[in-house]
Each structure stands twice: as C-alpha cells, then as structure tokens.
Design an enzyme around this catalytic site. Structure first.
Site, PDB file in Angstrom:
ATOM      1  N   LYS A 107      37.448  37.432  65.340  1.00  0.00           N
ATOM      2  CA  LYS A 107      36.573  38.055  64.241  1.00  0.00           C
ATOM      3  C   LYS A 107      35.302  37.632  64.530  1.00  0.00           C
ATOM      4  CE  LYS A 107      38.448  38.273  59.940  1.00  0.00           C
ATOM      5  NZ  LYS A 107      38.984  37.437  58.716  1.00  0.00           N
ATOM      6  N   THR A 138      38.710  34.492  43.970  1.00  0.00           N
ATOM      7  CA  THR A 138      39.212  34.369  42.809  1.00  0.00           C
ATOM      8  C   THR A 138      40.181  33.455  42.646  1.00  0.00           C
ATOM      9  OG1 THR A 138      38.578  36.726  42.645  1.00  0.00           O
ATOM     10  CG2 THR A 138      40.458  35.777  41.242  1.00  0.00           C
ATOM     11  N   GLU A 169      35.267  47.369  46.632  1.00  0.00           N
ATOM     12  CA  GLU A 169      35.765  48.002  47.849  1.00  0.00           C
ATOM     13  C   GLU A 169      35.096  49.146  47.793  1.00  0.00           C
ATOM     14  OE1 GLU A 169      39.384  47.617  50.001  1.00  0.00           O
ATOM     15  OE2 GLU A 169      39.807  45.488  49.064  1.00  0.00           O
ATOM     16  N   ALA A 183      42.322  58.969  34.555  1.00  0.00           N
ATOM     17  CA  ALA A 183      43.820  58.926  34.749  1.00  0.00           C
ATOM     18  C   ALA A 183      44.281  59.135  36.109  1.00  0.00           C
ATOM     19  CB  ALA A 183      44.380  59.799  33.734  1.00  0.00           C
ATOM     20  N   GLY A 184      45.409  58.516  36.442  1.00  0.00           N
ATOM     21  CA  GLY A 184      45.734  58.994  37.759  1.00  0.00           C
ATOM     22  C   GLY A 184      47.196  58.160  38.018  1.00  0.00           C
ATOM     23  N   CYS A 204      43.324  43.470  44.349  1.00  0.00           N
ATOM     24  CA  CYS A 204      42.574  42.587  43.369  1.00  0.00           C
ATOM     25  C   CYS A 204      43.614  42.657  41.828  1.00  0.00           C
ATOM     26  CB  CYS A 204      41.315  42.719  42.884  1.00  0.00           C
ATOM     27  SG  CYS A 204      40.313  42.546  44.532  1.00  0.00           S
ATOM     28  N   LYS A 227      42.276  53.775  47.332  1.00  0.00           N
ATOM     29  CA  LYS A 227      41.005  54.407  46.489  1.00  0.00           C
ATOM     30  C   LYS A 227      40.294  54.884  47.712  1.00  0.00           C
ATOM     31  CE  LYS A 227      37.726  50.809  45.820  1.00  0.00           C
ATOM     32  NZ  LYS A 227      36.842  50.311  44.996  1.00  0.00           N
TER      33      LYS A 227
HETATM   34  C1  UGA Z   1      38.168  45.421  41.523  1.00  0.00           C
HETATM   35  C2  UGA Z   1      37.144  45.197  40.504  1.00  0.00           C
HETATM   36  O1  UGA Z   1      36.369  46.536  40.144  1.00  0.00           O
HETATM   37  C3  UGA Z   1      35.952  44.429  41.235  1.00  0.00           C
HETATM   38  O2  UGA Z   1      34.812  44.387  40.043  1.00  0.00           O
HETATM   39  C4  UGA Z   1      36.404  43.174  41.526  1.00  0.00           C
HETATM   40  O3  UGA Z   1      35.284  42.252  42.128  1.00  0.00           O
HETATM   41  C5  UGA Z   1      37.495  43.309  42.608  1.00  0.00           C
HETATM   42  O4  UGA Z   1      38.521  44.130  41.777  1.00  0.00           O
HETATM   43  C6  UGA Z   1      38.171  41.932  42.894  1.00  0.00           C
HETATM   44  O5  UGA Z   1      38.393  41.259  41.927  1.00  0.00           O
HETATM   45  O6  UGA Z   1      37.637  41.458  43.988  1.00  0.00           O
HETATM   46  P1  UGA Z   1      38.461  47.076  43.842  1.00  0.00           P
HETATM   47  O7  UGA Z   1      39.979  46.434  43.565  1.00  0.00           O
HETATM   48  O8  UGA Z   1      37.607  47.058  44.906  1.00  0.00           O
HETATM   49  O9  UGA Z   1      37.768  45.982  42.749  1.00  0.00           O
HETATM   50  O10 UGA Z   1      38.724  48.720  43.308  1.00  0.00           O
HETATM   51  P2  UGA Z   1      38.210  49.357  41.986  1.00  0.00           P
HETATM   52  O11 UGA Z   1      37.149  50.217  42.284  1.00  0.00           O
HETATM   53  O12 UGA Z   1      38.082  48.456  40.727  1.00  0.00           O
HETATM   54  O13 UGA Z   1      39.585  50.128  41.603  1.00  0.00           O
HETATM   55  C7  UGA Z   1      40.993  49.441  41.476  1.00  0.00           C
HETATM   56  C8  UGA Z   1      41.872  50.532  41.214  1.00  0.00           C
HETATM   57  O14 UGA Z   1      41.843  51.186  39.970  1.00  0.00           O
HETATM   58  C9  UGA Z   1      42.154  51.689  42.572  1.00  0.00           C
HETATM   59  O15 UGA Z   1      43.326  52.061  42.808  1.00  0.00           O
HETATM   60  C10 UGA Z   1      41.600  52.735  41.750  1.00  0.00           C
HETATM   61  O16 UGA Z   1      42.069  54.230  41.994  1.00  0.00           O
HETATM   62  C11 UGA Z   1      41.992  52.692  40.147  1.00  0.00           C
HETATM   63  N1  UGA Z   1      41.385  53.342  39.208  1.00  0.00           N
HETATM   64  C12 UGA Z   1      39.896  52.702  38.851  1.00  0.00           C
HETATM   65  C13 UGA Z   1      41.684  54.222  38.358  1.00  0.00           C
HETATM   66  O17 UGA Z   1      43.160  54.620  38.378  1.00  0.00           O
HETATM   67  N2  UGA Z   1      40.993  54.858  37.364  1.00  0.00           N
HETATM   68  C14 UGA Z   1      39.672  54.324  36.962  1.00  0.00           C
HETATM   69  O18 UGA Z   1      39.172  54.984  36.006  1.00  0.00           O
HETATM   70  C15 UGA Z   1      39.041  53.508  37.825  1.00  0.00           C
END
Ligand code: UGA
Length: 445
Positions: free
Chosen positions: A38, A126, A163, A264-265, A272, A332
C-alpha cells in the site's frame, strides 16, 4: 523542531483522505501503514479505491513533500500528534472489533518508547465509549513504558467524513469534536486552528466518553432518519395517490426536521451505518438498556432491499428463469465500495428465487466480481445489462443512469418493467410509458 506536524497511522480510505487533506491545508504529514504494498502504491499516487478528487491532491502533496508515507512505525516519534485511523468492524454479534486498534496502539507505543518529547495520541477511528482511555491508553502505556498524562496524552476526535465527498467534508467540516483532558484538547485544537485558519468550524471540547458517544449518536440518528422516511415510503406504496418525494419535501421544509437524509430508497449500506448502529445496540445492551429505536432502524433497513424483489414478483409473478437487470451495485454513488451494499441482499434474494441476474455499476464491477464469484453476469454498460431483461431494478442512483429515458428501456428490454429503488426517474413520465414501480410511490387512481 519535530520533523512532522502530525502522523496518521492507518492509510485506509479515511486515513489517507484525512492525511492528504491535512497536507493540502499546510501541515507536514507522515502517513504510516504496515502494508508495504500500500505504501508503495500511495507513493506513486495510486489508490486501491475510488474517491472523487483525492488522486490529484495526493499526487500534489507527495510531490511537494508535505506528505511522506512509510511502513516504519518508529517514525511516528517525530510527530507530536499521532492520529490512529484504523478500522473498527463488527464482530459476529454486532459488537465492535477492537483488534486493529489494539495492535496500532501497541505499535505506536513501541514507536514512541524512549522519546523524551510529549506525544498526543488521537483516536479518529470510531470507537465505543471507553475506547481511548480503556483500550488505547493502557496498550500505549504497556508498549512505551510512558505514563498517560506525563509522556503522552490521548484524545478522541471522531470523524464525520462521507465516502464520495471525503475531500469536501475534510476541507470544510461542520464541526470538530475533541474529547480529552484540557491540555490535550487544547493541543489538538491549536493544530486545527493552524490548518483551518479563518475556516475553523465550531470546536467542541469535552471528555472522551462524550466525544465517542457523539459519533455513535450521530450515525444512529442519521440511519434512523433514513429508516423513518423508508417506513413512510412503505405506507405510500400501499396508499394510492401518495408519493414519498412530495412528503419528504413537505416535512423537510420544517427547520426542525431539515431536508437532508430524507431520501427514501432501498436502505442504507456502507462500512459505517450498519456497523455503528449494531455496535451502539450491543454497547447499550451491555450497559443494561435495550435501545428500541436503534433496533427498529436496523429492522426497517434489513427489509428495504427485499421490498424491491417483492415489487418485481408483483409485476412478473414467479421470478424463476427471469432476467433481472440491476443498475448499480455500490452502496451509494461515487464510490466503488460494496461493503454492506443493499445490492448484495437483492442478488441473494433473486438467486434464491432462481432468477437470472445481470448487473452493471460504473465503478464497482471489480469489487462485485470478487463478491459474486461468477454467480451473476456483470455487464460493462447499462444498455448491455438491460438487453432482453424482464425487469430492471435501479439499485444505486449513479448520475449516468439519470440520462436513461423510457424509450431506452422499451427498446432494450424484453419486458419494460422498471423498479426505481432510489427515486431517480420522473415518476409521471416513466409511469406513463413503462410498467413502472418505485419506492414510496402509491398507485394512480
Ligand atoms: C456515514 C456518515 O454520513 C458520515 O458522517 C460518517 O463519517 C461515516 O458514515 C462514518 O462513520 O465513517 P458514509 O457511510 O460514507 O458516511 O455514507 P452516507 O453518505 O452517510 O450514506 C450512507 C447510506 O445511507 C448509503 O447507503 C446511502 O445510499 C444511504 N442514504 C443516505 C439514504 O438511503 N438516504 C439518504 O437520504 C441518505
């Protein structure tokens, strides 16, 4: 004068994004990882994952010397602040796996052994409440022979970057949470003041327990918000004339609710939310409290992907031998990460029903090939995936799929049945021209 302003131990997605951004903001950063391959790749600016915008920053900071990487842990002694950014995945029972944290702490302890300058160990990983003081500190004391509060200090400094938007989130954070003794929190705050300058967001200094719990409360709340809107979406699917998009918009304008995380999805995935909600549940149970909202959040989420398969069954009947096209596999858009992706559950359920599964993703095809191991067909583009399909399910809302029109589905598919699992397509336009169903969309009367 120390050689580096900070060291970052663990160059996975969060560690590398954080380290590169700190260097871009003007810090002199040392990145350490035990994985020599890496390190060699990072030195050349090669990433093992996809993150928009990271590569050019990485190349620049490596080239200008503000970011140095090494597999030699001893070098951390040359940085007054040492961040631990290693994974804390789930164990079988959902509780937090701490072995990476423990080994990183032992290595750092050995690295600072014999040093006569003060080091601040910052836990960015975390970790459940108690992680910094009860897990990390004793390991460092043992390995270094130094005493906490004298030879070294410790802080919890949870990470909130997402991410797909890691750069933007690190360069412009909403807030910074620091948990530790005042001398240590002040030392870390001074570092952040220096790199963010006028852009320094609100900094909350508290004890490590609060800082650690803030991270779990944050992720559990956001996950709960998603499960909440998905629960209303399920009601909409039964209630004619209702539409979750309109409802989310309506409630999102209430400032107390706000519009974010109300999409919604087919459920949340990633490395995470599922892991952190489960770890929070297990942690609370150990304290003697059973957290019903967190449990319900997971329960709603586990059923969401399966609801797409039920929608397909409603349209086609028995799925045996039917060609189902999945658009999107990553958890996502804008990432190739498939950890806990809902696509995995959907594929499993479809294969259980003996459907023939074809799938496409703009970035996650290699990841998917390793996961599905030949059990499904992976297609190089969306159109090839849709060809002769009996039903298509939009699983991940990549922007490139947004340009698909009803005529594309009609032209390519054997049977133009489309299930929009992320509400990417215009429901009126698509319902008129295709056999269309979507998450949170009631039937027309
Ligand atoms: C999440 C948190 O948003 C970050 O703040 C945190 O730092 C990170 O976890 C972590 O603990 O390290 P992440 O997992 O990268 O970040 O992704 P998100 O953008 O939060 O999305 C998470 C999931 O929720 C995805 O599958 C997304 O499709 C879903 N989602 C998000 C929904 O279904 N609806 C929404 O309105 C938003």
């Amino acid at each position: 004068m120390p050689k580096y302003s900070v060291a970052v131990v663990g160059l996975g997605f969060v560690g590398l994004s954080t380290a590169a951004c700190f260097a871009k903001l003007g810090a002199k950063v040392l990145g350490v990882d035990i994985d020599k391959k890496k390190i060699a790749a990072v030195e050349k600016g090669v990433l093992s994952f996809y993150e928009p915008g990271l590569k050019p920053i990485l190349k620049k900071v490596i080239k200008d010397g503000s970011f140095t990487v090494s597999s030699n842990i001893r070098l951390v002694a040359q940085a007054p602040i040492i961040f631990i950014v290693v994974g804390t995945p789930s164990k079988e029972d959902g509780s937090m796996e701490d072995r990476f944290l423990l080994s990183a702490s032992r290595q750092i302890g050995a690295g600072i052994k014999g040093s006569n300058s003060y080091h601040l160990i910052v836990v960015k990983s975390t970790g459940i409440p108690g992680t910094s003081l009860k897990l990390v500190v004793p390991e460092i004391e043992k390995a270094s022979g130094l005493k906490y509060g004298e030879g070294f200090g410790a802080c919890s400094n949870p990470e909130f970057l997402r991410e797909g938007s890691a750069i933007e989130d690190t360069l412009n954070p909403d807030r910074i949470i620091i948990g530790g003794r005042p001398k240590d929190t002040e030392m870390l705050k001074t570092f952040y003041k220096k790199i963010y300058g006028k852009k320094l967001p609100k900094v909350i200094c508290t004890n490590p327990t609060n800082a650690e719990l803030i991270k779990y409360a944050n992720n559990t709340f956001l996950a709960m918000k998603i499960s909440f809107i998905n629960q209303i979406a399920r009601v909409c699917e039964i209630l004619p004339e209702s539409d979750i998009g309109v409802i989310a918009n309506g409630i999102g304008l209430d400032k107390r609710i706000n519009p974010l995380f109300l999409r919604a999805g087919l459920g949340f995935g990633g490395s995470c939310f599922p892991k952190d909600v489960k770890a929070f549940i297990e942690f609370s149970k150990k304290l003697g409290y059973y957290p019903p909202l967190a449990e319900a959040t997971m329960k709603v989420n586990e059923d969401q992907p399966i609801s797409a398969v039920r929608m397909a069954e409603k349209k086609l009947g028995n799925l045996e031998g039917k060609k189902i096209a999945l658009l999107g596999l990553a958890f996502k858009p804008d990432t190739d990460d498939m950890r806990e992706a809902v696509s995995i559950t959907i594929v499993k359920e479809l294969l259980k029903r003996k459907a023939k599964v074809f799938a496409h993703d703009p970035k996650a095809l290699n990841t998917a090939a390793a996961i599905f191991d030949g059990k499904i067909s992976l297609e190089k583009n969306a159109k090839a995936c849709l060809k002769n399909a009996d039903c298509a399910i939009l699983v991940t809302e990549w922007m490139e799929y947004a340009s698909l029109k009803p005529k594309d589905f009609k032209k390519l598919m054997k049977n133009p049945v489309l299930i929009d699992g992320r509400r990417l397509f215009d429901a009126d336009e698509f319902s008129e021209q295709l056999d269309f169903a979507a998450v949170g969309l009631g039937s027309k009367v």
